[in-house]
Scaffold this motif. Sequence first.
Motif, short mmCIF file in Angstrom:
data_model
loop_
_atom_site.label_atom_id
_atom_site.label_comp_id
_atom_site.label_asym_id
_atom_site.label_seq_id
_atom_site.Cartn_x
_atom_site.Cartn_y
_atom_site.Cartn_z
N ASP A 30 60.13 13.04 101.66
CA ASP A 30 59.44 12.65 100.43
C ASP A 30 60.32 11.77 99.56
OD1 ASP A 30 57.03 12.92 98.74
OD2 ASP A 30 58.43 13.91 97.35
N ILE A 31 61.60 12.09 99.48
CA ILE A 31 62.53 11.25 98.69
C ILE A 31 62.58 9.85 99.29
CG2 ILE A 31 64.96 10.89 98.10
CD1 ILE A 31 65.15 14.00 97.82
N VAL A 32 62.65 9.74 100.60
CA VAL A 32 62.67 8.42 101.24
C VAL A 32 61.37 7.67 100.91
CG1 VAL A 32 62.61 7.18 103.45
CG2 VAL A 32 64.25 9.04 103.10
N ARG A 33 60.24 8.35 101.05
CA ARG A 33 58.95 7.72 100.76
C ARG A 33 58.90 7.21 99.32
NH1 ARG A 33 54.98 9.05 97.87
NH2 ARG A 33 55.65 11.20 97.59
N ARG A 34 59.34 8.04 98.40
CA ARG A 34 59.29 7.66 96.98
C ARG A 34 60.24 6.51 96.66
NH1 ARG A 34 60.36 12.80 93.69
NH2 ARG A 34 60.06 11.36 91.96
N THR A 35 61.39 6.48 97.31
CA THR A 35 62.36 5.44 96.97
C THR A 35 62.16 4.15 97.76
OG1 THR A 35 64.00 6.36 98.50
CG2 THR A 35 64.10 7.09 96.20
N LEU A 36 61.35 4.19 98.79
CA LEU A 36 61.00 2.93 99.46
C LEU A 36 60.04 2.12 98.60
CD1 LEU A 36 60.61 4.04 103.18
CD2 LEU A 36 62.30 2.44 102.26
N GLY A 37 59.26 2.80 97.77
CA GLY A 37 58.32 2.13 96.87
C GLY A 37 58.98 1.57 95.63
N GLY A 38 60.19 1.98 95.35
CA GLY A 38 60.91 1.51 94.17
C GLY A 38 62.05 2.46 93.86
N GLU A 39 63.00 1.98 93.13
CA GLU A 39 64.16 2.81 92.76
C GLU A 39 63.74 3.99 91.91
OE1 GLU A 39 68.00 -0.13 92.54
OE2 GLU A 39 67.06 0.50 90.69
N ALA A 40 64.52 5.05 92.00
CA ALA A 40 64.32 6.22 91.15
C ALA A 40 65.69 6.81 90.84
CB ALA A 40 63.44 7.25 91.85
N ARG A 79 71.02 5.62 90.53
CA ARG A 79 69.73 5.14 91.00
C ARG A 79 69.71 5.15 92.53
NH1 ARG A 79 66.71 3.89 87.02
NH2 ARG A 79 65.18 2.69 88.17
N VAL A 80 68.59 5.58 93.08
CA VAL A 80 68.44 5.72 94.52
C VAL A 80 67.38 4.74 94.99
CG1 VAL A 80 67.87 7.34 96.38
CG2 VAL A 80 69.03 8.17 94.32
N ARG A 81 67.68 4.06 96.08
CA ARG A 81 66.76 3.08 96.65
C ARG A 81 66.66 3.34 98.15
NH1 ARG A 81 69.37 -2.20 95.86
NH2 ARG A 81 68.70 -1.88 93.74
N GLY A 82 65.44 3.37 98.66
CA GLY A 82 65.23 3.54 100.09
C GLY A 82 65.74 2.33 100.85
N ASN A 83 66.18 2.55 102.08
CA ASN A 83 66.72 1.47 102.90
C ASN A 83 65.76 1.20 104.05
OD1 ASN A 83 68.13 -0.29 104.47
ND2 ASN A 83 70.01 0.90 104.52
N PRO A 84 64.88 0.22 103.91
CA PRO A 84 63.91 -0.06 104.97
C PRO A 84 64.54 -0.52 106.27
CG PRO A 84 63.76 -1.72 103.23
CD PRO A 84 64.72 -0.67 102.76
N ASP A 85 65.75 -1.08 106.23
CA ASP A 85 66.40 -1.53 107.46
C ASP A 85 66.69 -0.36 108.40
OD1 ASP A 85 66.34 -4.18 106.69
OD2 ASP A 85 68.33 -4.11 105.78
N THR A 86 67.14 0.76 107.85
CA THR A 86 67.41 1.93 108.68
C THR A 86 66.11 2.49 109.24
OG1 THR A 86 69.41 2.43 107.44
CG2 THR A 86 68.47 4.22 108.75
N ILE A 87 65.06 2.51 108.43
CA ILE A 87 63.75 2.95 108.91
C ILE A 87 63.30 2.05 110.06
CG2 ILE A 87 61.31 3.25 108.30
CD1 ILE A 87 63.09 5.31 106.97
N ARG A 88 63.49 0.76 109.90
CA ARG A 88 63.11 -0.20 110.94
C ARG A 88 63.90 0.05 112.23
NH1 ARG A 88 64.16 -4.43 108.13
NH2 ARG A 88 62.25 -4.23 106.97
N ARG A 89 65.18 0.32 112.10
CA ARG A 89 66.00 0.59 113.28
C ARG A 89 65.54 1.86 113.99
NH1 ARG A 89 71.90 0.65 111.34
NH2 ARG A 89 72.42 0.47 113.54
#
Length: 115
Positions: A30-40, A79-89
């Motif tokens: 859930d944290i990843v999902r929330r932070t992929l949409g924007g920083e928190a 501030r926490v930001r999701g990393n889409p590159d790791t998700i992509r990998r």
Amino acid sequence: MVVRSSQDLALDDDEIDRIFRALADATRRDIVRRTLGGEATVTALAAEYDMSFAAVQKHVAVLERAGLVTKHPEGRERRVRGNPDTIRRAQLLLDQYEQLWRGRVARLDALLTDE
């Protein structure tokens, strides 16, 4: 085992283990999902869960070690930001497994239709 993608991104066994262990927990997903949409901020993230601030910080630390989020200071907040590159990998790795299994099913299907 080192897995190579078509974009020559490699995940070694330790990285794979860290990513999927981190994603094995519902709160961390859930944290990843929330932070992929924007920083928190960690404070804003913690407000959404029925657990202590320290527990949420630990979840964020696990995600950060797995490369699924990045954390940076902004004043007194983190501030926490999701990393889409790791998700992509990780997705590329799963795609490779899917192709492997689809190939096996196709060979089995061909074998059964030949009889």
